[in-house]
Write a protein that holds these residues in place. Sequence first.
Motif, PDB file in Angstrom:
ATOM      1  N   GLN A 147    -117.271  13.806  -1.574  1.00  0.00           N
ATOM      2  CA  GLN A 147    -116.502  13.986  -0.356  1.00  0.00           C
ATOM      3  C   GLN A 147    -115.152  14.635  -0.659  1.00  0.00           C
ATOM      4  O   GLN A 147    -114.591  14.452  -1.723  1.00  0.00           O
ATOM      5  N   HIS A 148    -114.654  15.385   0.310  1.00  0.00           N
ATOM      6  CA  HIS A 148    -113.389  16.075   0.138  1.00  0.00           C
ATOM      7  C   HIS A 148    -112.281  15.304   0.824  1.00  0.00           C
ATOM      8  O   HIS A 148    -112.482  14.625   1.822  1.00  0.00           O
ATOM      9  N   HIS A 149    -111.097  15.407   0.218  1.00  0.00           N
ATOM     10  CA  HIS A 149    -109.934  14.747   0.803  1.00  0.00           C
ATOM     11  C   HIS A 149    -109.538  15.475   2.085  1.00  0.00           C
ATOM     12  O   HIS A 149    -109.301  16.686   2.073  1.00  0.00           O
ATOM     13  N   GLU A 150    -109.457  14.765   3.156  1.00  0.00           N
ATOM     14  CA  GLU A 150    -109.092  15.370   4.427  1.00  0.00           C
ATOM     15  C   GLU A 150    -108.080  14.496   5.156  1.00  0.00           C
ATOM     16  O   GLU A 150    -108.033  13.275   4.973  1.00  0.00           O
ATOM     17  N   GLY A 151    -107.264  15.140   5.968  1.00  0.00           N
ATOM     18  CA  GLY A 151    -106.373  14.439   6.876  1.00  0.00           C
ATOM     19  C   GLY A 151    -105.509  13.397   6.212  1.00  0.00           C
ATOM     20  O   GLY A 151    -104.743  13.684   5.287  1.00  0.00           O
ATOM     21  N   ASP A 152    -105.637  12.146   6.663  1.00  0.00           N
ATOM     22  CA  ASP A 152    -104.764  11.067   6.210  1.00  0.00           C
ATOM     23  C   ASP A 152    -104.888  10.824   4.712  1.00  0.00           C
ATOM     24  O   ASP A 152    -103.910  10.495   4.047  1.00  0.00           O
ATOM     25  N   GLU A 153    -106.104  10.970   4.176  1.00  0.00           N
ATOM     26  CA  GLU A 153    -106.302  10.702   2.754  1.00  0.00           C
ATOM     27  C   GLU A 153    -105.539  11.703   1.895  1.00  0.00           C
ATOM     28  O   GLU A 153    -104.859  11.332   0.944  1.00  0.00           O
ATOM     29  N   ARG A 154    -105.626  12.987   2.229  1.00  0.00           N
ATOM     30  CA  ARG A 154    -104.884  13.989   1.470  1.00  0.00           C
ATOM     31  C   ARG A 154    -103.386  13.787   1.639  1.00  0.00           C
ATOM     32  O   ARG A 154    -102.621  13.910   0.666  1.00  0.00           O
ATOM     33  N   ARG A 155    -102.947  13.467   2.849  1.00  0.00           N
ATOM     34  CA  ARG A 155    -101.512  13.243   3.063  1.00  0.00           C
ATOM     35  C   ARG A 155    -101.019  12.064   2.239  1.00  0.00           C
ATOM     36  O   ARG A 155     -99.903  12.078   1.710  1.00  0.00           O
TER      37      ARG A 155
END
Length: 581
Positions: free
Chosen positions: A152-160
């Motif tokens: 899975q790719h880091h997106e949205g809140d997780e990347r922030r």
Amino acid sequence: MALNSSQVSSSWLRQFGTALESRDVSAIASCCHPKVYFRDILVFSWDNRCLHGHSILAAYLTRAFAKESQPSITRVELDKSRPGLLPEYGPLTNKLPLRAVSAAFKFSCAVGVGRGYFSLVYTESRQWKALVVMMALADIKGHEEIERPLAQHHEGDERRAIETNPHVLIIGGGQSGLVVAARFKQMNIRALVLETNHRVGDNWRKRHPSLVLHSPKKCNSMLYRPFPNSWPDFISRDQFADWLEQYVLDLDLVVWTNSRPLPRPTYDPTSKRWTVEVDRAGEHLVLNPVHIVVAAGTLGAPRVPYIPSQHNFTGTTMHSSEYRDGKSFSGKRVVVVGAGNTSSDLCQDLVLHGAQSVTMVQRSSTWITSRASAREMFECMYPSELDIDVCDLLAMARPLKLMQKIEKQTMAQTLKEERATHRGLREVGFHLETEKTFLSLWYERLGGIDNGCAELIRSGKVKIKQGVEILQFSGASSIGFTDGTSLEVDSVIYATSHESVTDTMRPLFGEKIIAMAGPVWGTDGEGELRGCYRPTGHPGLWFAAGELAVSRPCSKQLVSEANSRLLILISFLVGIANQGD
């Protein structure tokens, strides 16, 4: 009667396991050869240790078992999960007649699970005793490494969350930094990588185009991503650079390029966090990681000799790190100072591109191993039929002190095998190091493998000035040496290595923090790497360095160690919160 390796291994491991479970130091020692090499990686202490001999091992285990927090060892059993781990009888190395029964095993302890390996030799008392035992913590209970790379790719809140509140800040996006980042991701620990260059892989793209890795591709496999089978055994600069860039995309690592930490990060011993100001492409941001991992390479800034009269010289001078290719030196008289792998690469490239003359300045002696011998050695350590993590486990079970001792014992045989390479070098005045072993020099100088330059030296296409230094630039196109001779030249290239990474990091962290951290690279008295992938003298500060054969397995040690510190921090913060209630 044929030897039954499985029976010998099982019988010995039952005794050894019982001794471990009962914490019987005398019984543990009795399972081992008097000159045993016992390698402990995060099992009996949160560090890497190698204990040599009964008395030193017994004292170490006695201290470890005296601690209430010391985990009990249980469920010790052979590991028969994959080829390469099964019990087998054979030579301890390919250069010694000594034979051993070797096998992998696994075990449990209070904090998690571990893996190990042993090699048994038959003693005069007609008993099998362990000459080598290696035990390593594999996973911390409840915080195991995910078996398959996260898709899975880091997106949205997780990347922030990673970009604003990383648990770990990794300085350097080369191969070591990316491998460490991949390990952290597999253990669900937020890690952010800072890379100074415009693109990941630029640290390789900026080197000379003819560069290829000096060891075979399997040895240089990236964690979780082996190189394609169709690629050549010795990978080119651009292939490796592009692979690093693709690696970030495939594993979805969070990397900021054009980014660097600014002086001076501060550490708060109360919150156990750093405060770091980061320049991200001109934007200044403040981060508060628990850990900083310096993965800026084994070597620091270029080391260039200071020669007071250099202003007299009208030709070109540069460090090898500035060298791009030999085209601009076509028809030039070039001197290369240094005789290691980098110097050999450059001399070969200069001859290829038509330099009028190439002179290598060999200031001291150098150990040279032919590429064929080096390849044979690497293929023995990383055979094609075994998984890379199995190879890494077997490499971990070869204590450096023991391997250096074996090298010294077999030096005469090695010199005989290398005589074709060495004879011509000696004839033209090249001085060969025969007192120190290849492994010793590898950890001191990171070099020693012939890439084809030896033949150029023998044929005279690369000339040798031995045992001298450049004393002065005696004119617009002349240099003088310490032996009183001089040479007319157009260009001087310093393949004079680099300063220590700690010296390079001193302006960033300051003298006090660097002095607390201690030396990085080289080996300590037990044959373990100094300052790399193990605790430094400063909390929350780590160093990751070395070739991939080191960073790939050792990254697991660093991440496990850092994770244990993180769990301690969580418990600490929970305790404070509970007190507030």
